[in-house]
Design a protein around this motif. Structure first.
Motif, mmCIF file in Angstrom:
data_model
loop_
_atom_site.group_PDB
_atom_site.id
_atom_site.type_symbol
_atom_site.label_atom_id
_atom_site.label_comp_id
_atom_site.label_asym_id
_atom_site.label_seq_id
_atom_site.Cartn_x
_atom_site.Cartn_y
_atom_site.Cartn_z
ATOM 1 N N LEU A 125 77.495 60.618 27.016
ATOM 2 C CA LEU A 125 77.187 61.154 28.340
ATOM 3 C C LEU A 125 75.696 61.122 28.698
ATOM 4 N N PRO A 126 74.780 61.393 27.747
ATOM 5 C CA PRO A 126 73.359 61.284 28.105
ATOM 6 C C PRO A 126 72.965 59.885 28.565
ATOM 7 N N GLN A 127 73.543 58.852 27.961
ATOM 8 C CA GLN A 127 73.253 57.486 28.369
ATOM 9 C C GLN A 127 73.807 57.207 29.767
ATOM 10 N N VAL A 128 74.991 57.745 30.034
ATOM 11 C CA VAL A 128 75.578 57.598 31.363
ATOM 12 C C VAL A 128 74.685 58.263 32.402
ATOM 13 N N LEU A 129 74.202 59.452 32.082
ATOM 14 C CA LEU A 129 73.322 60.172 33.002
ATOM 15 C C LEU A 129 72.013 59.415 33.207
ATOM 16 N N ASP A 130 71.448 58.876 32.117
ATOM 17 C CA ASP A 130 70.212 58.095 32.232
ATOM 18 C C ASP A 130 70.391 56.934 33.202
ATOM 19 N N ASP A 131 71.478 56.199 33.022
ATOM 20 C CA ASP A 131 71.729 55.038 33.883
ATOM 21 C C ASP A 131 72.043 55.461 35.316
ATOM 22 N N ALA A 132 72.710 56.600 35.478
ATOM 23 C CA ALA A 132 73.026 57.093 36.816
ATOM 24 C C ALA A 132 71.755 57.483 37.564
ATOM 25 N N VAL A 133 70.811 58.083 36.863
ATOM 26 C CA VAL A 133 69.533 58.458 37.479
ATOM 27 C C VAL A 133 68.757 57.207 37.887
ATOM 28 N N ILE A 134 68.737 56.210 37.008
ATOM 29 C CA ILE A 134 68.051 54.955 37.338
ATOM 30 C C ILE A 134 68.732 54.279 38.529
ATOM 31 N N ALA A 135 70.069 54.309 38.543
ATOM 32 C CA ALA A 135 70.819 53.730 39.661
ATOM 33 C C ALA A 135 70.495 54.461 40.954
ATOM 34 N N TRP A 136 70.333 55.780 40.876
ATOM 35 C CA TRP A 136 69.963 56.563 42.060
ATOM 36 C C TRP A 136 68.583 56.158 42.560
ATOM 37 N N GLN A 137 67.677 55.957 41.650
ATOM 38 C CA GLN A 137 66.301 55.620 42.033
ATOM 39 C C GLN A 137 66.179 54.213 42.599
ATOM 40 N N THR A 138 66.959 53.273 42.048
ATOM 41 C CA THR A 138 66.860 51.874 42.473
ATOM 42 C C THR A 138 67.904 51.482 43.513
ATOM 43 N N GLY A 139 69.017 52.208 43.518
ATOM 44 C CA GLY A 139 70.105 51.865 44.423
ATOM 45 C C GLY A 139 71.093 50.873 43.845
ATOM 46 N N TYR A 140 70.841 50.436 42.602
ATOM 47 C CA TYR A 140 71.708 49.410 41.996
ATOM 48 C C TYR A 140 72.037 49.749 40.545
ATOM 49 N N PHE A 141 73.232 49.285 40.133
ATOM 50 C CA PHE A 141 73.641 49.375 38.737
ATOM 51 C C PHE A 141 74.491 48.159 38.410
ATOM 52 N N GLU A 142 74.019 47.370 37.460
ATOM 53 C CA GLU A 142 74.719 46.145 37.060
ATOM 54 C C GLU A 142 75.047 45.267 38.271
ATOM 55 N N GLY A 143 74.075 45.165 39.168
ATOM 56 C CA GLY A 143 74.241 44.310 40.340
ATOM 57 C C GLY A 143 75.038 44.915 41.474
ATOM 58 N N VAL A 144 75.513 46.139 41.309
ATOM 59 C CA VAL A 144 76.325 46.804 42.341
ATOM 60 C C VAL A 144 75.456 47.760 43.151
ATOM 61 N N ALA A 145 75.544 47.673 44.476
ATOM 62 C CA ALA A 145 74.839 48.607 45.348
ATOM 63 C C ALA A 145 75.590 49.935 45.317
ATOM 64 N N VAL A 146 75.113 50.863 44.501
ATOM 65 C CA VAL A 146 75.894 52.067 44.187
ATOM 66 C C VAL A 146 76.126 52.989 45.383
ATOM 67 N N PHE A 147 75.208 53.005 46.334
ATOM 68 C CA PHE A 147 75.386 53.909 47.462
ATOM 69 C C PHE A 147 76.513 53.459 48.384
ATOM 70 N N ARG A 148 76.768 52.156 48.405
ATOM 71 C CA ARG A 148 77.799 51.618 49.287
ATOM 72 C C ARG A 148 79.064 51.210 48.523
ATOM 73 N N ALA A 149 79.032 51.349 47.216
ATOM 74 C CA ALA A 149 80.191 50.979 46.394
ATOM 75 C C ALA A 149 81.352 51.934 46.661
ATOM 76 N N GLU A 150 82.558 51.452 46.390
ATOM 77 C CA GLU A 150 83.736 52.305 46.545
ATOM 78 C C GLU A 150 83.733 53.379 45.467
ATOM 79 N N ASP A 151 84.058 54.582 45.869
ATOM 80 C CA ASP A 151 84.068 55.706 44.944
ATOM 81 C C ASP A 151 85.291 55.607 44.031
ATOM 82 N N PRO A 152 85.096 55.561 42.703
ATOM 83 C CA PRO A 152 86.239 55.515 41.782
ATOM 84 C C PRO A 152 87.215 56.660 41.998
ATOM 85 N N ALA A 153 86.726 57.788 42.476
ATOM 86 C CA ALA A 153 87.616 58.925 42.737
ATOM 87 C C ALA A 153 88.601 58.587 43.847
#
Length: 208
Positions: A125-153
């Motif tokens: 979970l700490p690694q997930v949180l680290d990557d989530a924070v970086i994704a929040w700061q950059t707007g991207y994770f593994e090439g995906v625009a996280v703010f506009r991505a479909e919510d898994p929920a």
């Protein structure tokens, strides 16, 4: 440290308070009027606003030309906004900013967590949180625009609906078949020349 009562009252309930605290500590600001403006990877120096009105004016001046982050959660100001006139003044209000920011971060966290296979082990979970924070700061994770991505929920909610739809479609097809069979039977009853087999004779002669 952000007031725990404010987190309890305003933060997205799907996030644990400890995660909210770490999120804001690492990616946010203690100043509700904090405005960060970036042009690419470069931080643009802007005057520090002293009032909500000054903060909104600063956002409007830069929106569309630069990336603007706002308030305690450093919420992306331009998200879902076509014109600067659509900006809401409560974006810089502490509770509303925390509500908006943590709701969006919760989605980013789920996007990252899904990529990891939705782990439950505390060590991951700490690694997930680290990557989530970086994704929040950059707007991207593994090439995906996280703010506009479909919510898994939302995907989880949609799947049962799809299954229900397929079941309903199957029931509809079955009803159509039954209706067709009934039509054939009715037609056969009224026309002897078209009558179907009423008695099964296929077993005659096969018995010893």
């Amino acid at each position: 440290m952000l007031d725990a009562a404010l987190i309890q009252q305003c933060a997205d309930p799907s996030l644990k308070p400890a995660i909210v605290e770490q999120f804001i500590e690492r990616a946010g600001s203690r100043d509700p009027l904090a405005i960060t403006v970036r042009s690419g990877n470069r931080v643009v120096l802007v005057p520090k606003p002293k009032t909500p009105e000054e903060a909104l004016a600063l956002i409007r001046d830069n929106l569309g030309r630069n990336t603007v982050r706002v308030g305690i959660t450093q919420y992306p100001a331009g998200l879902g906004i076509v014109e600067a006139g659509q900006l809401k003044p409560d974006m810089v209000e502490p509770c509303e900013n925390i509500r908006m920011g943590t709701t969006l971060f919760a989605k980013v966290f789920r996007v990252v967590s899904k990529w990891y296979g939705n782990p439950t082990a505390k060590e991951v979970l700490p690694q997930v949180l680290d990557d989530a924070v970086i994704a929040w700061q950059t707007g991207y994770f593994e090439g995906v625009a996280v703010f506009r991505a479909e919510d898994p929920a939302q995907e989880k909610i949609a799947r049962p609906a799809t299954a229900d739809s397929e079941e309903s479609e199957n029931r509809t097809d079955l009803n159509k078949d039954n209706a067709a069979a009934a039509t054939v039977t009715d037609t056969g009853a009224s026309d002897p020349n078209k009558a179907g087999m009423r008695i099964d004779l296929s077993g005659i002669g096969s018995r010893p």
